[in-house]
Design a protein around this motif. Structure first.
Motif, short mmCIF file in Angstrom:
data_model
loop_
_atom_site.label_atom_id
_atom_site.label_comp_id
_atom_site.label_asym_id
_atom_site.label_seq_id
_atom_site.Cartn_x
_atom_site.Cartn_y
_atom_site.Cartn_z
N ARG A 114 0.93 -1.37 -0.03
CA ARG A 114 0.15 0.01 -0.21
C ARG A 114 0.99 1.30 0.12
O ARG A 114 0.50 2.24 -0.75
CB ARG A 114 -0.88 0.03 1.17
N ILE A 115 1.99 1.26 0.75
CA ILE A 115 2.62 2.45 0.96
C ILE A 115 3.86 2.79 0.01
O ILE A 115 4.09 3.69 -0.34
CB ILE A 115 3.28 2.18 2.29
N ALA A 116 4.46 1.62 -0.35
CA ALA A 116 5.82 1.60 -1.24
C ALA A 116 5.49 2.55 -2.49
O ALA A 116 6.16 3.59 -3.02
CB ALA A 116 6.42 0.27 -1.64
N PRO A 117 4.27 2.19 -3.24
CA PRO A 117 4.26 2.85 -4.47
C PRO A 117 4.07 4.50 -4.37
O PRO A 117 4.15 5.45 -5.22
CB PRO A 117 2.91 2.36 -4.88
N TRP A 172 11.68 7.37 -1.34
CA TRP A 172 12.51 6.67 -0.54
C TRP A 172 12.05 5.95 0.61
O TRP A 172 10.83 6.76 1.30
CB TRP A 172 13.45 7.97 0.10
N LEU A 173 12.50 4.97 1.01
CA LEU A 173 12.08 4.13 2.12
C LEU A 173 13.39 4.24 3.01
O LEU A 173 14.34 3.46 2.61
CB LEU A 173 11.41 2.56 1.84
N GLY A 174 13.33 4.68 4.11
CA GLY A 174 14.27 4.65 5.19
C GLY A 174 13.94 3.49 6.10
O GLY A 174 12.87 3.54 6.87
N ALA A 206 9.76 -4.41 -0.94
CA ALA A 206 9.27 -2.71 -1.18
C ALA A 206 9.95 -2.42 -2.66
O ALA A 206 9.34 -1.58 -3.36
CB ALA A 206 10.05 -1.75 -0.07
N ARG A 207 10.90 -2.83 -3.04
CA ARG A 207 11.49 -2.70 -4.05
C ARG A 207 10.80 -3.64 -5.32
O ARG A 207 10.37 -3.14 -6.40
CB ARG A 207 13.10 -3.22 -4.35
N ASN A 208 10.20 -4.47 -5.00
CA ASN A 208 9.08 -5.20 -5.97
C ASN A 208 7.84 -4.46 -5.91
O ASN A 208 7.18 -4.26 -7.17
CB ASN A 208 8.72 -6.70 -5.21
N ALA A 209 7.40 -3.84 -4.79
CA ALA A 209 6.12 -2.98 -5.01
C ALA A 209 6.51 -1.68 -5.85
O ALA A 209 5.56 -1.24 -6.37
CB ALA A 209 5.51 -2.90 -3.67
N ASN A 210 7.50 -1.09 -5.67
CA ASN A 210 7.80 0.07 -6.40
C ASN A 210 9.32 -0.09 -6.85
O ASN A 210 10.46 0.29 -6.22
CB ASN A 210 7.71 1.25 -5.57
N PRO A 211 9.52 -0.46 -8.24
CA PRO A 211 10.76 -0.46 -8.94
C PRO A 211 11.69 0.86 -8.73
O PRO A 211 12.96 0.89 -8.84
CB PRO A 211 10.48 -1.22 -10.15
N ASN A 212 10.96 2.12 -8.78
CA ASN A 212 11.64 2.97 -8.69
C ASN A 212 12.03 3.63 -7.26
O ASN A 212 12.84 4.66 -7.01
CB ASN A 212 10.84 4.19 -9.35
#
Ligand code: SF4
Length: 308
Positions: free
Chosen positions: A122-125, A129-131, A167-173
């Motif tokens: 829900r959040i990653a897209p 940045w995810l810290g 998280a990278r799978n949910a948002n490749p950028n």
């Protein structure tokens, strides 16, 4: 003062809540809550008004912002912090959508403990940045630091690796950042195995800041020894000793006030009036912000520099 070009976003750090599932001994997330105000994030209309006020004031093309005398920046990022911002999991997707709609770039810093596959999806897209905060890959060290919940459960290295992958799978950028607070219990440790497994885009290394408590503080040379022992990661590492961290962040507390840290002559925080009551101009004028120190943080990579 002459203007300094920052070809990076200006980052506004909003500490959504003091609440956290962990209890790190050095935690800085303690704010004056006289009058017991509610965390502002819980009110959709108020947080919308706050986001708009902040964006209008700090957007790069607002000539009335006083920082324009000292800095030039080319974007605005809202960084959500805590406490543990994921304790507001229900509010986060809407908050992030509001921030994006207003025009912010978005990031979050979390200890990761309550991140599930569902919340990541829900959040990653909605993030650029995810810290993830990580001090040690030794479970006992994490427990002694206080990076554990009330039942003593810690976030393990395999879990952090899984989170980063999901998280990278949910948002490749999405770009991943690790934050490490170097303190008396971890300054001799090597985080190399975890860094190699997660391969973060950035690694922020901070010396524990005695702004709320002196517990677990270390000397400059102990901090330097940790940095030197991770020289191989210099291209992703940004280093913040105590002086670099003082008055160099733009920070909002859970109640919608600017606040600023100081270590000397007196430990603690200074606060502005609430932004939605006083107006953002007046509130920002009430706290100190050191633009030179802010700028120097962008040049604080370990020797030979690197990506930031
Ligand atoms: S995880 Fe962060 S907010 Fe939570 S107790 Fe530790 S330092 Fe404080």
């Amino acid at each position: 003062m002459s203007s300094t070009n920052v070809h990076l976003p200006l980052v506004i750090n909003w500490h959504l809540t003091e609440a956290c599932n962990f209890h790190c001994r050095y935690c800085y997330a303690k704010w004056d809550r006289s009058g017991s105000p509610r965390d502002l994030v819980r009110s959709g209309p108020k947080r919308g008004a706050l986001l708009k006020a902040i964006h209008d004031y700090f957007r790069p093309d607002n000539p009335c912002n006083p920082l324009h005398d000292q800095l030039t920046w080319d974007g605005l990022r809202l960084n959500l912090a805590g406490g543990e911002p994921l304790l507001y999991q229900q509010e986060l997707p809407e908050l992030l959508a509001q921030a994006l709609q207003v025009g912010f770039d978005t990031s979050i810093i979390t200890n990761g403990h309550v991140l599930s596959e569902t919340s990541i999806a829900r959040i990653a897209p909605l993030l650029s940045w995810l810290g993830l905060s990580v001090d040690s890959h030794n479970e006992d060290t994490n427990r002694i630091i206080g990076r554990a919940d009330a039942r003593g459960r810690v976030i393990t290295s395999p879990n952090l690796i899984r989170i980063a992958k999901a998280a990278r799978n949910a948002n490749p950028n999405l770009r991943i950042k690790l934050n490490t607070v170097v303190n008396r219990l971890n300054y001799r440790e090597s985080l190399a195995p975890l860094l190699d497994s997660i391969a973060p885009d950035k690694w922020k290394v901070l010396r524990v800041l005695p702004v709320v408590t002196d517990d677990l503080s270390i000397s400059h040379s102990q901090f330097e020894s940790f940095v030197a022992s991770h020289y191989a990661y210099r291209t992703i590492m940004t280093v913040e000793d105590n002086s670099a961290m003082t008055e160099s962040y733009i920070m909002l507390d859970p109640f919608g006030r600017f606040f600023q840290n100081s270590v000397a002559p007196k430990q603690g925080y200074q606060y502005s009036d609430p932004i939605l009551d006083a107006g953002i101009d007046q509130a920002f004028d009430q706290i100190k912000f050191n633009a030179i120190r802010f700028q120097s943080r962008y040049g604080s990579q370990a020797p030979t520099g690197g990506a930031r």
